[in-house]
Design a protein around this motif. Structure first.
Motif, PDB file in Angstrom:
ATOM      1  N   VAL A   1       4.435   1.959   1.924  1.00  0.00           N
ATOM      2  CA  VAL A   1       5.234   3.040   1.339  1.00  0.00           C
ATOM      3  C   VAL A   1       4.571   4.366   1.678  1.00  0.00           C
ATOM      4  O   VAL A   1       3.378   4.523   1.480  1.00  0.00           O
ATOM      5  N   LEU A   2       5.335   5.296   2.214  1.00  0.00           N
ATOM      6  CA  LEU A   2       4.850   6.651   2.443  1.00  0.00           C
ATOM      7  C   LEU A   2       5.488   7.558   1.410  1.00  0.00           C
ATOM      8  O   LEU A   2       6.702   7.475   1.190  1.00  0.00           O
ATOM      9  N   ALA A   3       4.679   8.370   0.759  1.00  0.00           N
ATOM     10  CA  ALA A   3       5.142   9.202  -0.345  1.00  0.00           C
ATOM     11  C   ALA A   3       4.673  10.635  -0.186  1.00  0.00           C
ATOM     12  O   ALA A   3       3.542  10.873   0.234  1.00  0.00           O
ATOM     13  N   GLN A   4       5.542  11.561  -0.538  1.00  0.00           N
ATOM     14  CA  GLN A   4       5.202  12.987  -0.573  1.00  0.00           C
ATOM     15  C   GLN A   4       5.511  13.490  -1.966  1.00  0.00           C
ATOM     16  O   GLN A   4       6.629  13.308  -2.469  1.00  0.00           O
ATOM     17  N   PRO A   5       4.532  14.092  -2.636  1.00  0.00           N
ATOM     18  CA  PRO A   5       4.787  14.627  -3.981  1.00  0.00           C
ATOM     19  C   PRO A   5       5.934  15.627  -3.981  1.00  0.00           C
ATOM     20  O   PRO A   5       6.097  16.401  -3.041  1.00  0.00           O
ATOM     21  N   GLY A   6       6.752  15.571  -5.009  1.00  0.00           N
ATOM     22  CA  GLY A   6       7.860  16.509  -5.190  1.00  0.00           C
ATOM     23  C   GLY A   6       9.141  16.015  -4.554  1.00  0.00           C
ATOM     24  O   GLY A   6       9.207  14.951  -3.945  1.00  0.00           O
ATOM     25  N   HIS A   7      10.168  16.803  -4.706  1.00  0.00           N
ATOM     26  CA  HIS A   7      11.475  16.521  -4.108  1.00  0.00           C
ATOM     27  C   HIS A   7      11.619  17.401  -2.883  1.00  0.00           C
ATOM     28  O   HIS A   7      11.645  18.615  -2.982  1.00  0.00           O
ATOM     29  N   VAL A   8      11.669  16.771  -1.713  1.00  0.00           N
ATOM     30  CA  VAL A   8      11.731  17.523  -0.467  1.00  0.00           C
ATOM     31  C   VAL A   8      12.910  17.076   0.386  1.00  0.00           C
ATOM     32  O   VAL A   8      13.405  16.009   0.262  1.00  0.00           O
TER      33      VAL A   8
ATOM     34  N   VAL B   1       0.859  -1.176   0.000  1.00  0.00           N
ATOM     35  CA  VAL B   1       0.000   0.000   0.000  1.00  0.00           C
ATOM     36  C   VAL B   1       0.899   1.231   0.000  1.00  0.00           C
ATOM     37  O   VAL B   1       1.940   1.248   0.657  1.00  0.00           O
ATOM     38  N   THR B   2       0.532   2.236  -0.773  1.00  0.00           N
ATOM     39  CA  THR B   2       1.233   3.514  -0.783  1.00  0.00           C
ATOM     40  C   THR B   2       0.306   4.571  -0.219  1.00  0.00           C
ATOM     41  O   THR B   2      -0.835   4.703  -0.666  1.00  0.00           O
ATOM     42  N   LEU B   3       0.795   5.305   0.758  1.00  0.00           N
ATOM     43  CA  LEU B   3       0.024   6.347   1.416  1.00  0.00           C
ATOM     44  C   LEU B   3       0.696   7.688   1.157  1.00  0.00           C
ATOM     45  O   LEU B   3       1.891   7.844   1.405  1.00  0.00           O
ATOM     46  N   VAL B   4      -0.053   8.648   0.647  1.00  0.00           N
ATOM     47  CA  VAL B   4       0.470   9.970   0.370  1.00  0.00           C
ATOM     48  C   VAL B   4       0.352  10.815   1.644  1.00  0.00           C
ATOM     49  O   VAL B   4      -0.713  10.857   2.263  1.00  0.00           O
ATOM     50  N   VAL B   5       1.453  11.437   2.035  1.00  0.00           N
ATOM     51  CA  VAL B   5       1.504  12.242   3.258  1.00  0.00           C
ATOM     52  C   VAL B   5       1.979  13.659   2.945  1.00  0.00           C
ATOM     53  O   VAL B   5       2.564  13.909   1.888  1.00  0.00           O
ATOM     54  N   ASP B   6       1.738  14.567   3.882  1.00  0.00           N
ATOM     55  CA  ASP B   6       2.153  15.964   3.708  1.00  0.00           C
ATOM     56  C   ASP B   6       3.642  16.170   3.967  1.00  0.00           C
ATOM     57  O   ASP B   6       4.259  17.039   3.365  1.00  0.00           O
ATOM     58  N   ASP B   7       4.216  15.395   4.906  1.00  0.00           N
ATOM     59  CA  ASP B   7       5.611  15.606   5.297  1.00  0.00           C
ATOM     60  C   ASP B   7       6.274  14.253   5.542  1.00  0.00           C
ATOM     61  O   ASP B   7       6.203  13.699   6.635  1.00  0.00           O
ATOM     62  N   VAL B   8       6.925  13.736   4.518  1.00  0.00           N
ATOM     63  CA  VAL B   8       7.538  12.415   4.596  1.00  0.00           C
ATOM     64  C   VAL B   8       8.654  12.370   5.653  1.00  0.00           C
ATOM     65  O   VAL B   8       8.831  11.364   6.335  1.00  0.00           O
ATOM     66  N   HIS B   9       9.374  13.473   5.838  1.00  0.00           N
ATOM     67  CA  HIS B   9      10.446  13.509   6.840  1.00  0.00           C
ATOM     68  C   HIS B   9       9.881  13.409   8.256  1.00  0.00           C
ATOM     69  O   HIS B   9      10.406  12.657   9.085  1.00  0.00           O
ATOM     70  N   ALA B  10       8.808  14.135   8.534  1.00  0.00           N
ATOM     71  CA  ALA B  10       8.176  14.078   9.853  1.00  0.00           C
ATOM     72  C   ALA B  10       7.602  12.692  10.127  1.00  0.00           C
ATOM     73  O   ALA B  10       7.694  12.175  11.245  1.00  0.00           O
ATOM     74  N   GLU B  11       7.002  12.068   9.110  1.00  0.00           N
ATOM     75  CA  GLU B  11       6.429  10.725   9.296  1.00  0.00           C
ATOM     76  C   GLU B  11       7.522   9.696   9.551  1.00  0.00           C
ATOM     77  O   GLU B  11       7.367   8.808  10.383  1.00  0.00           O
ATOM     78  N   ARG B  12       8.640   9.806   8.855  1.00  0.00           N
ATOM     79  CA  ARG B  12       9.740   8.868   9.092  1.00  0.00           C
ATOM     80  C   ARG B  12      10.256   9.016  10.514  1.00  0.00           C
ATOM     81  O   ARG B  12      10.523   8.033  11.200  1.00  0.00           O
ATOM     82  N   GLU B  13      10.383  10.247  10.979  1.00  0.00           N
ATOM     83  CA  GLU B  13      10.817  10.498  12.353  1.00  0.00           C
ATOM     84  C   GLU B  13       9.822   9.911  13.352  1.00  0.00           C
ATOM     85  O   GLU B  13      10.196   9.275  14.329  1.00  0.00           O
ATOM     86  N   ARG B  14       8.527  10.100  13.105  1.00  0.00           N
ATOM     87  CA  ARG B  14       7.478   9.572  13.997  1.00  0.00           C
ATOM     88  C   ARG B  14       7.504   8.058  14.039  1.00  0.00           C
ATOM     89  O   ARG B  14       7.226   7.444  15.071  1.00  0.00           O
ATOM     90  N   LEU B  15       7.858   7.428  12.948  1.00  0.00           N
ATOM     91  CA  LEU B  15       7.790   5.969  12.832  1.00  0.00           C
ATOM     92  C   LEU B  15       9.138   5.280  13.056  1.00  0.00           C
ATOM     93  O   LEU B  15       9.330   4.137  12.651  1.00  0.00           O
ATOM     94  N   THR B  16      10.050   5.930  13.729  1.00  0.00           N
ATOM     95  CA  THR B  16      11.383   5.374  13.969  1.00  0.00           C
ATOM     96  C   THR B  16      11.323   3.982  14.584  1.00  0.00           C
ATOM     97  O   THR B  16      12.097   3.103  14.215  1.00  0.00           O
TER      98      THR B  16
END
Length: 111
Positions: free
Chosen positions: A104-111, A62-77
């Motif tokens: 998979v967590l995805a954020q549109p664009g290069h951030v 499953v791919t989930l689109v999120v607003d802030d991929v960096h914040a989600e990765r930090e939350r899910l450590t």
């Protein structure tokens, strides 16, 4: 055809164990238990189903689109997420649920 909703489905071997993982992942309890062996989390016109189906467990993505991929990765450590990667049009990271299904967590664009 007039589609009004889409539900992604993830199979698991142990609904109680996986429900706890996804409860922590989504930061809330499931919205519905429409039948034995099935839980649902709703997000607007889309949703996520967790189904006790041992034959398919570990083979789902499953791919989930999120607003802030960096914040989600930090939350899910604690979930041992993979490294953040730049794809053509999105920034992503991956992790696995208790059955080895790919999330998979995805954020549109290069951030």
């Amino acid at each position: 055809m007039a589609i009004t909703n889409i539900l992604a489905n993830m199979s698991c071997t142990d609904l109680a164990r996986s429900a706890e993982w996804y409860r922590t992942f989504f930061e809330r309890d499931a919205d519905q238990n429409p039948m034995d062996g099935l839980l649902e989390w709703h997000y607007g016109a889309a949703g996520f189903q967790l189904y006790q189906g041992p034959d398919n467990a570990g083979h789902c993505t499953v791919t989930l689109v999120v607003d802030d991929v960096h914040a989600e990765r930090e939350r899910l450590t604690d979930f041992a997420p993979g490294e953040i990667q730049q794809a053509n049009y999105v920034t992503v990271f991956q992790l696995r649920d208790p059955d080895g299904n790919l999330v998979v967590l995805a954020q549109p664009g290069h951030v």
